[in-house]
Design a protein around this motif. Structure first.
Motif, PDB file in Angstrom:
ATOM      1  N   TYR A 298       0.820  -1.216   0.000  1.00 11.11           N
ATOM      2  CA  TYR A 298       0.000   0.000   0.000  1.00 11.11           C
ATOM      3  C   TYR A 298       0.854   1.267   0.000  1.00 11.11           C
ATOM      4  O   TYR A 298       0.579   2.220  -0.739  1.00 11.11           O
ATOM      5  N   THR A 299       1.920   1.279   0.835  1.00 12.96           N
ATOM      6  CA  THR A 299       2.696   2.504   1.011  1.00 12.96           C
ATOM      7  C   THR A 299       3.922   2.600   0.115  1.00 12.96           C
ATOM      8  O   THR A 299       4.474   3.699  -0.043  1.00 12.96           O
ATOM      9  N   ILE A 300       4.374   1.472  -0.448  1.00 14.07           N
ATOM     10  CA  ILE A 300       5.614   1.489  -1.227  1.00 14.07           C
ATOM     11  C   ILE A 300       5.393   1.048  -2.670  1.00 14.07           C
ATOM     12  O   ILE A 300       5.733   1.765  -3.616  1.00 14.07           O
ATOM     13  N   VAL A 301       4.815  -0.141  -2.839  1.00 16.41           N
ATOM     14  CA  VAL A 301       4.709  -0.725  -4.186  1.00 16.41           C
ATOM     15  C   VAL A 301       3.765   0.091  -5.070  1.00 16.41           C
ATOM     16  O   VAL A 301       4.082   0.380  -6.232  1.00 16.41           O
ATOM     17  N   THR A 302       2.603   0.460  -4.536  1.00 18.64           N
ATOM     18  CA  THR A 302       1.620   1.200  -5.340  1.00 18.64           C
ATOM     19  C   THR A 302       2.162   2.536  -5.849  1.00 18.64           C
ATOM     20  O   THR A 302       2.080   2.819  -7.052  1.00 18.64           O
ATOM     21  N   PRO A 303       2.733   3.408  -4.985  1.00 13.53           N
ATOM     22  CA  PRO A 303       3.296   4.662  -5.519  1.00 13.53           C
ATOM     23  C   PRO A 303       4.441   4.436  -6.497  1.00 13.53           C
ATOM     24  O   PRO A 303       4.658   5.261  -7.397  1.00 13.53           O
ATOM     25  N   MET A 304       5.191   3.328  -6.332  1.00  8.24           N
ATOM     26  CA  MET A 304       6.298   3.048  -7.244  1.00  8.24           C
ATOM     27  C   MET A 304       5.790   2.640  -8.629  1.00  8.24           C
ATOM     28  O   MET A 304       6.388   2.995  -9.653  1.00  8.24           O
ATOM     29  N   LEU A 305       4.682   1.892  -8.675  1.00  4.66           N
ATOM     30  CA  LEU A 305       4.167   1.389  -9.945  1.00  4.66           C
ATOM     31  C   LEU A 305       3.371   2.432 -10.730  1.00  4.66           C
ATOM     32  O   LEU A 305       3.243   2.321 -11.948  1.00  4.66           O
ATOM     33  N   ASN A 306       2.816   3.429 -10.045  1.00  4.63           N
ATOM     34  CA  ASN A 306       1.975   4.420 -10.724  1.00  4.63           C
ATOM     35  C   ASN A 306       2.655   5.074 -11.923  1.00  4.63           C
ATOM     36  O   ASN A 306       2.060   5.170 -13.011  1.00  4.63           O
ATOM     37  N   PRO A 307       3.909   5.560 -11.798  1.00  3.76           N
ATOM     38  CA  PRO A 307       4.552   6.179 -12.982  1.00  3.76           C
ATOM     39  C   PRO A 307       4.705   5.204 -14.138  1.00  3.76           C
ATOM     40  O   PRO A 307       4.554   5.595 -15.305  1.00  3.76           O
ATOM     41  N   PHE A 308       5.021   3.940 -13.842  1.00  2.00           N
ATOM     42  CA  PHE A 308       5.172   2.950 -14.906  1.00  2.00           C
ATOM     43  C   PHE A 308       3.837   2.688 -15.600  1.00  2.00           C
ATOM     44  O   PHE A 308       3.773   2.567 -16.825  1.00  2.00           O
ATOM     45  N   ILE A 309       2.769   2.598 -14.811  1.00  5.22           N
ATOM     46  CA  ILE A 309       1.446   2.339 -15.395  1.00  5.22           C
ATOM     47  C   ILE A 309       1.044   3.471 -16.333  1.00  5.22           C
ATOM     48  O   ILE A 309       0.581   3.247 -17.454  1.00  5.22           O
ATOM     49  N   TYR A 310       1.254   4.717 -15.881  1.00  2.75           N
ATOM     50  CA  TYR A 310       0.831   5.856 -16.702  1.00  2.75           C
ATOM     51  C   TYR A 310       1.752   6.081 -17.897  1.00  2.75           C
ATOM     52  O   TYR A 310       1.290   6.474 -18.972  1.00  2.75           O
ATOM     53  N   SER A 311       3.051   5.844 -17.727  1.00  3.57           N
ATOM     54  CA  SER A 311       3.972   6.118 -18.833  1.00  3.57           C
ATOM     55  C   SER A 311       3.956   5.013 -19.880  1.00  3.57           C
ATOM     56  O   SER A 311       4.039   5.280 -21.080  1.00  3.57           O
ATOM     57  N   LEU A 312       3.827   3.749 -19.447  1.00  6.16           N
ATOM     58  CA  LEU A 312       3.849   2.650 -20.403  1.00  6.16           C
ATOM     59  C   LEU A 312       2.573   2.561 -21.221  1.00  6.16           C
ATOM     60  O   LEU A 312       2.588   2.076 -22.351  1.00  6.16           O
ATOM     61  N   ARG A 313       1.450   3.004 -20.642  1.00  6.38           N
ATOM     62  CA  ARG A 313       0.166   2.899 -21.330  1.00  6.38           C
ATOM     63  C   ARG A 313      -0.279   4.211 -21.963  1.00  6.38           C
ATOM     64  O   ARG A 313      -1.397   4.314 -22.437  1.00  6.38           O
ATOM     65  N   ASN A 314       0.578   5.219 -21.959  1.00  4.61           N
ATOM     66  CA  ASN A 314       0.164   6.525 -22.434  1.00  4.61           C
ATOM     67  C   ASN A 314       1.219   7.091 -23.384  1.00  4.61           C
ATOM     68  O   ASN A 314       2.344   7.388 -22.987  1.00  4.61           O
ATOM     69  N   ARG A 315       0.860   7.233 -24.638  1.00  2.06           N
ATOM     70  CA  ARG A 315       1.811   7.712 -25.647  1.00  2.06           C
ATOM     71  C   ARG A 315       2.213   9.158 -25.391  1.00  2.06           C
ATOM     72  O   ARG A 315       3.362   9.533 -25.616  1.00  2.06           O
ATOM     73  N   ASP A 316       1.266   9.986 -24.933  1.00  2.34           N
ATOM     74  CA  ASP A 316       1.580  11.394 -24.680  1.00  2.34           C
ATOM     75  C   ASP A 316       2.650  11.538 -23.606  1.00  2.34           C
ATOM     76  O   ASP A 316       3.584  12.338 -23.747  1.00  2.34           O
TER      77      ASP A 316
END
Length: 329
Positions: A298-316
């Motif tokens: 909750y406190t470590i893994v989720t904030p770490m994965l958020n940038p990867f989720i948004y950058s890998l799935r978003n061309r902009d």
């Protein structure tokens, strides 16, 4: 032994609860002790390296998103404005717990002062609740973009976007202070050891020797409200979004509309599944080991994965990141 904390600014004292007939032996103390993830000395270097790496990746990833959005005029839209604020909240959320844990591993000291404990709890709930509020605001943004595309720029104007971020902050601040007030009412503890790597209010309530049933009810009610309202807003927004998308005749149009929501839905699921797991787990079947594992996610893994989720799935975002890196390089 059962201890009673007596507040005398700036020092704190604890003594046996008054229900004991034994003489009151006052001893000066000002701290709690965190058990951490493991007491095994051989695991400490591994834990230190692992969590230091995860913290640096989290801060760097979220900071890159903030810099990419602020430096690229193509991303000066409501969706990316909210995303950059979510990244800042994630940095604050992670920085509340991980640096302290890394320092504890390095110094072999698990102590945290009473004021430090309250401060950590306050910021933890502030940034955690703000994450949830911003995810709700982003769901509303997707609802307006898909269900009312012709009025999107009029509805999601800069004034409304700024107001929604400020509202998220003040609601989160209220939530964190309510949790702090509940903990401040506790004066009597069975032990000074907290079975976690950060100050968890549910742990403090479990250690209290006085009747905490009212405090428990209030805390979980506040938590349920601050969680239920954002989740309700997200579910309602996506109910409208899905209903609108299903009316699109072409398959390509449906896919394009769903793809704009994919990253946000992934982050919502990751955030709320772990958050609800931590909150309900401590309420229904307390287990320090399971709570710690869920807290790490909750406190470590989720904030770490958020940038990867948004950058890998978003061309902009990917394009903006490459342009930013080329300019800085």
């Amino acid at each position: 032994p059962i201890y009673l904390i007596h507040f005398s600014n700036p020092l704190f004292f604890f003594r046996r609860c008054p229900s004991y007939i034994e003489p009151q032996n006052l001893t000066r103390v000002s701290e709690f002790f965190l058990t951490g993830l493991s007491d095994d000395p051989e695991l400490q270097p591994l834990l230190f390296g692992l969590f230091l790496s995860m913290y640096l990746v989290t801060v760097l990833g979220n900071l890159l998103i903030v810099l990419a959005v602020s430096s690229d005029s193509h991303l000066h839209t409501p969706m990316y404005f909210f995303l950059s604020n979510l990244s800042l909240a994630d940095i604050g959320f992670t920085s509340t717990t991980i640096p302290k844990m890394i320092m504890d591993i390095q110094t072999q000291s698990r102590a945290i002062s009473y004021m430090g404990c309250l401060t950590q709890m306050s910021f933890l709930f502030l940034f955690g609740c703000m994450d949830g509020m911003l995810l709700t605001v982003m769901a509303y943004d997707r609802f307006v973009a898909i269900c009312h595309p012709l009025h999107y720029s009029v509805i999601m104007n800069p004034h409304l976007c700024g107001f929604l971020v400020l509202l998220s902050f003040f609601v989160s601040l209220l939530d964190s202070q309510l949790h702090n007030l509940i903990v401040l009412k506790l004066t009597c503890f069975k032990d000074m050891k907290l079975s976690n790597f950060f100050c968890d209010p549910s742990q403090l309530l479990n250690l209290a020797c006085s009747d905490t049933s009212t405090n428990n009810i209030v805390m979980y009610f506040v938590g349920a409200i601050s969680g239920f309202l954002p989740i309700s807003g997200i579910l309602f927004s996506y109910y409208k979004v899905v209903s609108s998308i299903l009316r699109v005749p072409s398959t390509g149009g449906k896919y394009k509309a769903f793809s704009t929501c994919g990253s946000h839905l992934s982050v919502v699921c990751l955030f709320y599944v772990t958050a609800i797991g931590v909150y309900l787990g401590s309420a229904l079947s307390p287990s320090p080991r399971k709570d710690m594992v869920a807290s790490v996610v909750y406190t470590i893994v989720t904030p770490m994965l958020n940038p990867f989720i948004y950058s890998l799935r978003n061309r902009d975002i990917k394009s903006a990141l490459w342009r930013f890196l080329r300019r800085t390089g």
